[in-house]
Design an enzyme around this catalytic site. Sequence first.
Site, PDB file in Angstrom:
ATOM      1  N   CYS A  99       0.834  -1.208   0.000  1.00 25.93           N
ATOM      2  CA  CYS A  99       0.000   0.000   0.000  1.00 25.93           C
ATOM      3  C   CYS A  99       0.869   1.257   0.000  1.00 25.93           C
ATOM      4  CB  CYS A  99      -0.929  -0.017   1.218  1.00 25.93           C
ATOM      5  SG  CYS A  99      -1.854   1.513   1.446  1.00 25.93           S
ATOM      6  N   CYS A 438     -17.593   3.423 -25.249  1.00 32.18           N
ATOM      7  CA  CYS A 438     -18.878   2.705 -25.213  1.00 32.18           C
ATOM      8  C   CYS A 438     -18.870   1.524 -26.191  1.00 32.18           C
ATOM      9  CB  CYS A 438     -20.001   3.689 -25.552  1.00 32.18           C
ATOM     10  SG  CYS A 438     -21.561   2.918 -25.979  1.00 32.18           S
ATOM     11  N   CYS A 441     -21.787   1.524 -28.900  1.00 28.90           N
ATOM     12  CA  CYS A 441     -21.965   2.705 -29.745  1.00 28.90           C
ATOM     13  C   CYS A 441     -21.646   2.454 -31.215  1.00 28.90           C
ATOM     14  CB  CYS A 441     -21.107   3.867 -29.217  1.00 28.90           C
ATOM     15  SG  CYS A 441     -21.739   4.572 -27.662  1.00 28.90           S
TER      16      CYS A 441
END
Length: 535
Positions: A99, A438, A441
């Site tokens: 982390c 998209c 699309c």
Amino acid sequence: MRARRVLAAAVAALLLLFAVVAVARLDLDDEGDDSEVLDELLAVDEEEERGELGGGGEAAAAEAVRRAQSMVLVLDNDNARRAVEENAEVLLLGYAPWCERSAQLMPRFAEAAAALRAMGSAVAFAKLDGERYPKAASAVGVKGFPTVLLFVNGTEHQFTGLHTKDAIVTWVRKKTGAPAIRIQSKDSAEEFLKKDQTFAVGLFKNCEGAEYEEFVKAATSENEVQFVETNDRNVAKILFPGIASEEQFLGLVKSEPEKFEKFNGAFEEKEIIQFVELNKFPLITVFTDLNSGKVYGSPIKLQVFTFAEAYDFEDLESMIQEVARGFKTKIMFIYVDTAEEKLAKPFLTLYGLEPEKPTVTAFDTSKGTKYLMEAEINAKNLQDFCLSLLEGTLPPYFRSEPVPEEKGPIEKVVGRTFDSSVLESPQNVFLEVHAPWCVDCEAISKNVEKLAKHLNDLGQTNLKFARIDASVNEHPKLQINNYPTLLLYPAQDKSNPIKLSKKSNLKDMAKFIKEKLQIADVKTVAAGDNVKDEL
């Protein structure tokens, strides 16, 4: 040379991986003054950053490592729960080796631990690798990384403040001792000022009375700013030179040009906290990973951002400070270094900007509205920009691509042309709203292109096909978050577009247009679908 590199790496690893832990059971009397450990760790940190660790410095570093290690309690599945239960006060850092934020916090946590030990705090400090010991992490309440938890007689308190030494120290002291530090001598006041931190100072006769009690309540509730109290006017004047003849006084002291802020409200907990919250930030806040959460959560909802490289900002800083001074507590001024791509890019993407020169924007966090200063950056223009923002007369900014020069069978619409191309057009407009990422699309776009070609070939001048990339273009009357979206704007009523299902095929689109626009007596072939249909 190799030994030097190894030792330097070991010291760096120490500052990242050791959250210095002082356990109440440990006997450290033979190790000397704990304040020396803090000084040594900070000195090693500075030398390592400057690349000056060598010679006698290596020996000193090795000693600092040894002493720090002697103060560390590492928790695991066997001792984590017991450490919390057997110590009255325990500050625990839950982390994971992978982390990044844990790595950033650890050296600050270490400095805070050593500082608190030097102050005589009885708080025990511990660290726990939550990835390696998930059972122990779950048992003590570590649910993410990094997590800082304070256990006071078994009661858990989660730290949510800035990941800095001073913030951790202030928070722990408030939770485990008096909420305000009492300073009773000039020497103590002068020593306290050396800490170079933001603090609230209160002057109260005999440190008693209703107003004093409200001050204490505020000191208890406000977790980030250290509160200081005194009943000696001479001591108070050292901390806040502007004190006159007031019987009681409250002020905020900051380590920046606008250093002293005097409280003029009623001595009530809510008003005191509001005063501190509105005034604790400097005239210009430098945006960092550490303070990002506090910037987003600031009670000052109007925020003006300057994006610039550090060398460019140096030329602007004094001018921006002067303007900011006139909008204190009303507008928060923030500087973002564009060289810090991880910090700047999310903001710039929101505005659709890639500035090659300093840029000023604004944001109203209460409404989610953004603004862009397009004028030259100077004192007058910035003053006017901020005044309009404050008065609510500043026009919002919407992203837009450049205005296209050429028009094809399907007109490209951008944010700046949405009004003229769609809302003000005398034609019916069939608009395709899409985004480059998209997946659905592409197929819709091909069908729209086929339909546009057929109708244009047939001379349908009362219908225009248009397309807008909503990922880089915005308009207040186009609030779309689902792609693709097909909208028909009838010429007689542009305020109520008609939505067509994105699952529509070529035949469905043709039928939809015929019905809505009442196009009659026209026949064509929907190529590609082999559908002969009457439009």
